[in-house]
Scaffold this motif. Structure first.
Motif, PDB file in Angstrom:
ATOM      1  N   LEU A  18      36.851  26.562  37.281  1.00 20.14           N
ATOM      2  CA  LEU A  18      37.043  27.210  35.991  1.00 20.14           C
ATOM      3  C   LEU A  18      38.275  26.721  35.237  1.00 20.14           C
ATOM      4  O   LEU A  18      38.350  26.886  34.019  1.00 20.14           O
ATOM      5  N   GLU A  19      39.233  26.133  35.956  1.00 19.84           N
ATOM      6  CA  GLU A  19      40.435  25.610  35.310  1.00 19.84           C
ATOM      7  C   GLU A  19      40.745  24.216  35.861  1.00 19.84           C
ATOM      8  O   GLU A  19      41.752  24.014  36.533  1.00 19.84           O
ATOM      9  N   PRO A  20      39.894  23.253  35.543  1.00 21.60           N
ATOM     10  CA  PRO A  20      40.046  21.921  36.134  1.00 21.60           C
ATOM     11  C   PRO A  20      41.334  21.192  35.740  1.00 21.60           C
ATOM     12  O   PRO A  20      41.724  20.238  36.399  1.00 21.60           O
ATOM     13  N   GLU A  21      42.004  21.666  34.710  1.00 15.16           N
ATOM     14  CA  GLU A  21      43.250  21.043  34.294  1.00 15.16           C
ATOM     15  C   GLU A  21      44.464  21.675  34.983  1.00 15.16           C
ATOM     16  O   GLU A  21      45.603  21.370  34.649  1.00 15.16           O
ATOM     17  N   GLN A  22      44.221  22.521  35.976  1.00 13.73           N
ATOM     18  CA  GLN A  22      45.291  23.239  36.671  1.00 13.73           C
ATOM     19  C   GLN A  22      45.289  22.958  38.180  1.00 13.73           C
ATOM     20  O   GLN A  22      45.073  23.848  38.996  1.00 13.73           O
ATOM     21  N   PRO A  23      45.573  21.738  38.604  1.00 13.70           N
ATOM     22  CA  PRO A  23      45.531  21.422  40.037  1.00 13.70           C
ATOM     23  C   PRO A  23      46.561  22.178  40.876  1.00 13.70           C
ATOM     24  O   PRO A  23      46.413  22.287  42.093  1.00 13.70           O
ATOM     25  N   GLN A  24      47.591  22.742  40.224  1.00 10.60           N
ATOM     26  CA  GLN A  24      48.579  23.517  40.965  1.00 10.60           C
ATOM     27  C   GLN A  24      47.991  24.803  41.537  1.00 10.60           C
ATOM     28  O   GLN A  24      48.587  25.433  42.412  1.00 10.60           O
ATOM     29  N   LEU A  25      46.787  25.160  41.100  1.00 12.68           N
ATOM     30  CA  LEU A  25      46.124  26.347  41.657  1.00 12.68           C
ATOM     31  C   LEU A  25      45.846  26.205  43.149  1.00 12.68           C
ATOM     32  O   LEU A  25      45.813  27.201  43.877  1.00 12.68           O
ATOM     33  N   PHE A  26      45.669  24.983  43.617  1.00 13.84           N
ATOM     34  CA  PHE A  26      45.420  24.781  45.047  1.00 13.84           C
ATOM     35  C   PHE A  26      46.602  25.261  45.881  1.00 13.84           C
ATOM     36  O   PHE A  26      46.421  25.964  46.873  1.00 13.84           O
ATOM     37  N   GLN A  27      47.814  24.888  45.479  1.00 15.27           N
ATOM     38  CA  GLN A  27      48.997  25.298  46.242  1.00 15.27           C
ATOM     39  C   GLN A  27      49.207  26.803  46.178  1.00 15.27           C
ATOM     40  O   GLN A  27      49.575  27.428  47.178  1.00 15.27           O
ATOM     41  N   LEU A  28      48.953  27.387  45.015  1.00 16.89           N
ATOM     42  CA  LEU A  28      49.042  28.843  44.893  1.00 16.89           C
ATOM     43  C   LEU A  28      48.023  29.514  45.802  1.00 16.89           C
ATOM     44  O   LEU A  28      48.339  30.458  46.534  1.00 16.89           O
ATOM     45  N   TRP A  29      46.806  29.018  45.787  1.00 13.54           N
ATOM     46  CA  TRP A  29      45.749  29.561  46.637  1.00 13.54           C
ATOM     47  C   TRP A  29      46.126  29.454  48.116  1.00 13.54           C
ATOM     48  O   TRP A  29      46.029  30.432  48.858  1.00 13.54           O
ATOM     49  N   PHE A  30      46.582  28.283  48.538  1.00 13.06           N
ATOM     50  CA  PHE A  30      46.964  28.111  49.939  1.00 13.06           C
ATOM     51  C   PHE A  30      48.089  29.069  50.330  1.00 13.06           C
ATOM     52  O   PHE A  30      48.066  29.651  51.414  1.00 13.06           O
ATOM     53  N   SER A  31      49.075  29.248  49.472  1.00 16.84           N
ATOM     54  CA  SER A  31      50.195  30.123  49.821  1.00 16.84           C
ATOM     55  C   SER A  31      49.757  31.583  49.918  1.00 16.84           C
ATOM     56  O   SER A  31      50.198  32.300  50.818  1.00 16.84           O
ATOM     57  N   ILE A  32      48.877  32.013  49.026  1.00 19.23           N
ATOM     58  CA  ILE A  32      48.390  33.397  49.110  1.00 19.23           C
ATOM     59  C   ILE A  32      47.478  33.561  50.318  1.00 19.23           C
ATOM     60  O   ILE A  32      47.529  34.578  51.013  1.00 19.23           O
ATOM     61  N   GLU A  33      46.655  32.559  50.601  1.00 14.29           N
ATOM     62  CA  GLU A  33      45.827  32.596  51.825  1.00 14.29           C
ATOM     63  C   GLU A  33      46.721  32.755  53.055  1.00 14.29           C
ATOM     64  O   GLU A  33      46.428  33.546  53.944  1.00 14.29           O
ATOM     65  N   ASP A  34      47.809  31.987  53.100  1.00 13.79           N
ATOM     66  CA  ASP A  34      48.719  32.054  54.241  1.00 13.79           C
ATOM     67  C   ASP A  34      49.290  33.454  54.430  1.00 13.79           C
ATOM     68  O   ASP A  34      49.477  33.905  55.563  1.00 13.79           O
ATOM     69  N   GLU A  35      49.573  34.128  53.336  1.00  9.78           N
ATOM     70  CA  GLU A  35      50.093  35.496  53.413  1.00  9.78           C
ATOM     71  C   GLU A  35      49.074  36.452  54.029  1.00  9.78           C
ATOM     72  O   GLU A  35      49.453  37.453  54.634  1.00  9.78           O
ATOM     73  N   HIS A  36      47.795  36.164  53.875  1.00  9.78           N
ATOM     74  CA  HIS A  36      46.738  37.048  54.372  1.00  9.78           C
ATOM     75  C   HIS A  36      46.321  36.767  55.815  1.00  9.78           C
ATOM     76  O   HIS A  36      45.618  37.562  56.404  1.00  9.78           O
ATOM     77  N   ILE A  37      46.744  35.644  56.339  1.00  9.33           N
ATOM     78  CA  ILE A  37      46.367  35.299  57.709  1.00  9.33           C
ATOM     79  C   ILE A  37      47.204  36.124  58.674  1.00  9.33           C
ATOM     80  O   ILE A  37      48.428  36.134  58.598  1.00  9.33           O
ATOM     81  N   GLU A  38      46.527  36.827  59.554  1.00  8.33           N
ATOM     82  CA  GLU A  38      47.224  37.571  60.594  1.00  8.33           C
ATOM     83  C   GLU A  38      47.875  36.580  61.548  1.00  8.33           C
ATOM     84  O   GLU A  38      47.584  35.399  61.532  1.00  8.33           O
ATOM     85  N   ASN A  39      48.704  37.069  62.382  1.00  2.30           N
ATOM     86  CA  ASN A  39      49.448  36.195  63.289  1.00  2.30           C
ATOM     87  C   ASN A  39      48.676  35.861  64.556  1.00  2.30           C
ATOM     88  O   ASN A  39      49.264  35.709  65.614  1.00  2.30           O
ATOM     89  N   THR A  40      47.381  35.728  64.448  1.00  2.00           N
ATOM     90  CA  THR A  40      46.601  35.345  65.616  1.00  2.00           C
ATOM     91  C   THR A  40      45.946  33.993  65.372  1.00  2.00           C
ATOM     92  O   THR A  40      45.645  33.628  64.233  1.00  2.00           O
ATOM     93  N   GLN A  41      45.722  33.292  66.439  1.00  2.00           N
ATOM     94  CA  GLN A  41      45.090  31.976  66.355  1.00  2.00           C
ATOM     95  C   GLN A  41      43.678  32.106  65.813  1.00  2.00           C
ATOM     96  O   GLN A  41      43.234  31.284  65.024  1.00  2.00           O
ATOM     97  N   VAL A  42      42.975  33.152  66.199  1.00  2.00           N
ATOM     98  CA  VAL A  42      41.586  33.356  65.757  1.00  2.00           C
ATOM     99  C   VAL A  42      41.534  33.567  64.249  1.00  2.00           C
ATOM    100  O   VAL A  42      40.697  32.969  63.567  1.00  2.00           O
ATOM    101  N   ASP A  43      42.420  34.386  63.718  1.00  4.86           N
ATOM    102  CA  ASP A  43      42.447  34.619  62.269  1.00  4.86           C
ATOM    103  C   ASP A  43      42.774  33.330  61.506  1.00  4.86           C
ATOM    104  O   ASP A  43      42.156  33.027  60.488  1.00  4.86           O
ATOM    105  N   ALA A  44      43.747  32.591  62.003  1.00 10.52           N
ATOM    106  CA  ALA A  44      44.119  31.333  61.360  1.00 10.52           C
ATOM    107  C   ALA A  44      42.960  30.338  61.422  1.00 10.52           C
ATOM    108  O   ALA A  44      42.691  29.626  60.451  1.00 10.52           O
ATOM    109  N   TRP A  45      42.266  30.309  62.549  1.00 11.37           N
ATOM    110  CA  TRP A  45      41.126  29.413  62.713  1.00 11.37           C
ATOM    111  C   TRP A  45      40.056  29.706  61.652  1.00 11.37           C
ATOM    112  O   TRP A  45      39.608  28.823  60.934  1.00 11.37           O
ATOM    113  N   HIS A  46      39.678  30.974  61.556  1.00 14.77           N
ATOM    114  CA  HIS A  46      38.626  31.360  60.607  1.00 14.77           C
ATOM    115  C   HIS A  46      39.061  31.149  59.159  1.00 14.77           C
ATOM    116  O   HIS A  46      38.264  30.688  58.334  1.00 14.77           O
TER     117      HIS A  46
END
Length: 111
Positions: A18-46
């Motif tokens: 939806l915003e192809p001119e905004q590649p910085q969205l990937f880094q924002l997405w990854f950082s927010i995803e990281d905040e949601h990952i529990e501290n278990t290997q299984v959660d990080a894997w999924h």
């Protein structure tokens, strides 16, 4: 706005290009995803498998602007690298191998 709402909006924005001119969205997405990952290997894997799949699905979607699709392919190594570090058994090793095969076949088909 909650992090969950923001995360779902980012996933949708990335998946549908939806915003192809905004590649910085990937880094924002990854950082927010990281905040949601529990501290278990299984959660990080999924979580990393889900990231990989969203990026691959977007890359394979020919309706999405091509520069966005290529951005997805450029960023797909992040979840793959994380998955390679998380492998802890033969089943996960096999699953990672299948993801790499899927990426190779898909990227070859859509080049």
């Amino acid at each position: 706005m909650s992090h969950t709402t923001t995360l779902n909006q980012l996933r949708n924005t990335i998946r549908h290009g939806l915003e192809p001119e905004q590649p910085q969205l990937f880094q924002l997405w990854f950082s927010i995803e990281d905040e949601h990952i529990e501290n278990t290997q299984v959660d990080a894997w999924h979580a990393n498998i889900n990231q990989f799949q969203l990026l691959l699905d977007t890359f394979a979607d020919v309706i999405i602007p091509s520069q966005w699709r290529w951005q997805c392919l450029d960023h797909i190594q992040r979840p793959l690298i994380r998955l390679s570090r998380l492998v802890s058994n033969a089943n996960q090793q096999q699953q990672l191998k299948q993801l790499l095969t899927e990426l190779r076949v898909t990227s070859h088909y859509f080049k």
